[in-house]
Design an enzyme around this catalytic site. Sequence first.
Site, PDB file in Angstrom:
ATOM      1  N   ASP A 139      14.301  -8.982  97.797  1.00  0.00           N
ATOM      2  CA  ASP A 139      12.978  -9.118  97.210  1.00  0.00           C
ATOM      3  C   ASP A 139      11.894  -8.458  98.070  1.00  0.00           C
ATOM      4  OD1 ASP A 139      11.657 -10.947  94.876  1.00  0.00           O
ATOM      5  OD2 ASP A 139      10.314 -10.774  96.590  1.00  0.00           O
ATOM      6  N   ALA A 167       9.866 -10.092  92.833  1.00  0.00           N
ATOM      7  CA  ALA A 167      10.731  -9.010  92.351  1.00  0.00           C
ATOM      8  C   ALA A 167      12.012  -9.571  91.731  1.00  0.00           C
ATOM      9  CB  ALA A 167      11.064  -8.051  93.495  1.00  0.00           C
ATOM     10  N   ASP A 168      12.631 -10.538  92.389  1.00  0.00           N
ATOM     11  CA  ASP A 168      13.847 -11.151  91.850  1.00  0.00           C
ATOM     12  C   ASP A 168      13.576 -11.790  90.489  1.00  0.00           C
ATOM     13  OD1 ASP A 168      15.471 -10.442  93.922  1.00  0.00           O
ATOM     14  OD2 ASP A 168      15.757 -12.453  94.718  1.00  0.00           O
ATOM     15  N   LYS A 169      12.522 -12.585  90.417  1.00  0.00           N
ATOM     16  CA  LYS A 169      12.274 -13.349  89.189  1.00  0.00           C
ATOM     17  C   LYS A 169      11.787 -12.463  88.047  1.00  0.00           C
ATOM     18  CE  LYS A 169       9.832 -16.499  91.391  1.00  0.00           C
ATOM     19  NZ  LYS A 169       9.038 -17.726  91.672  1.00  0.00           N
ATOM     20  N   MET A 199      15.997  -3.255  90.017  1.00  0.00           N
ATOM     21  CA  MET A 199      14.831  -3.963  90.531  1.00  0.00           C
ATOM     22  C   MET A 199      13.674  -3.013  90.851  1.00  0.00           C
ATOM     23  SD  MET A 199      16.655  -6.712  93.097  1.00  0.00           S
ATOM     24  CE  MET A 199      15.108  -7.522  93.553  1.00  0.00           C
TER      25      MET A 199
END
Length: 386
Positions: A139, A167-169, A199
Amino acid sequence: MAGPLAGITVLDLSSVIAGPYATQILGDMGADVIKVEPPQGDIMRAAGPARNAGMGAAYLNCNRNKRSITLNLKSPEDRARLLEMVREADVFIHNMRAAACARLGLSHEELLAINPRLVYCAIVGYGQDGPYRDRPAYDDIIQAASGWAGLEQDSGAAPRYAPTIVADKTTSLYAVSAVNAALFHRERSGAGQYVEVPMFEVMASYLLVEQMGGMTFSPPLGPPGYSRLQSKHRRPYKTMDGYISVMPYNGEHWVRFFTEAGKLDMAGDPRLASSAQRAAIIDELYEKLGETLLERSTEAWMSILRSADIPCSEVNTVASLLNDRHLKAVNFFVSIEHPSEGKILATKPPIRFSKTPCTISRPSPSLRAAEASLDARVPADFGNVL
């Protein structure tokens, strides 16, 4: 009533957040999600506070509505068992690097050959056609690479990461959308397909919606960026006794604010009537807004602003959010009795379907349950998976 994805089986080989959060949402929507873990379990099992080993808070918040099984995919026997599951699955999702997938014999070419109706979703750090394809991605790295962390520099501050794994979510949400779109295509065509969710590209696309600015045009009409968002005076504002968020968005808002505040010289400024002119003086406006809000208490301002229909809010902390009266009214927080962890607090699925509501039907599975399931044969209907 079953959720909108009832009857869809998802094989979830993902770990950490980007994949598990996406598959949890699919599970909330009614999909039967089978979490396939290595014998040591998802690394996120150890993250955050925990009552018992392997059942950390972050894991519990990303893995409800799933069944679980442990498989050692380096074992020919366990890999064969997974491939049998692939034959009956609708969706296969992972966030491994392509090289690791290839070593395990789990590339999209191999699995689509076994099940042509499969929606194969790979969450990757970088698009696999580009030169960064083999780089590791986390992330913080993607926040930096995508320009997110650097936004602070445009306001005169040092670069910094968002204090959440944005970024992950965000990538998780794109993955959910992509999987559902591919399932819709399969419904019409009968064919599965490979879906890649990178991503870096996701976050760059997300950021540039407004930050492309003048660079949108050819030739450019100005620099990149969105001036209102980059004002050094844009922030939650201090009152006499706390902080509030205030966002006069149009000319009428600004006139009403300055009128209610007794700043009649500012309320009569002709520049407030034009969006272009307001944008040109946004630093001045936000600075004056901050100075004015210091003059009264939070309670007084909230009463004034809401009466004037000016967008505003108290500034919640994570702790105070748990007592937010709106969230209480919509029953946003639910108490779940977990078989090994006792009572845990969870957020209910935030999306509402009038005919196929989302539900929480299973707590996040323990690794102990997954290990137990490994001892039994895995039939085509996954009936023995715990």
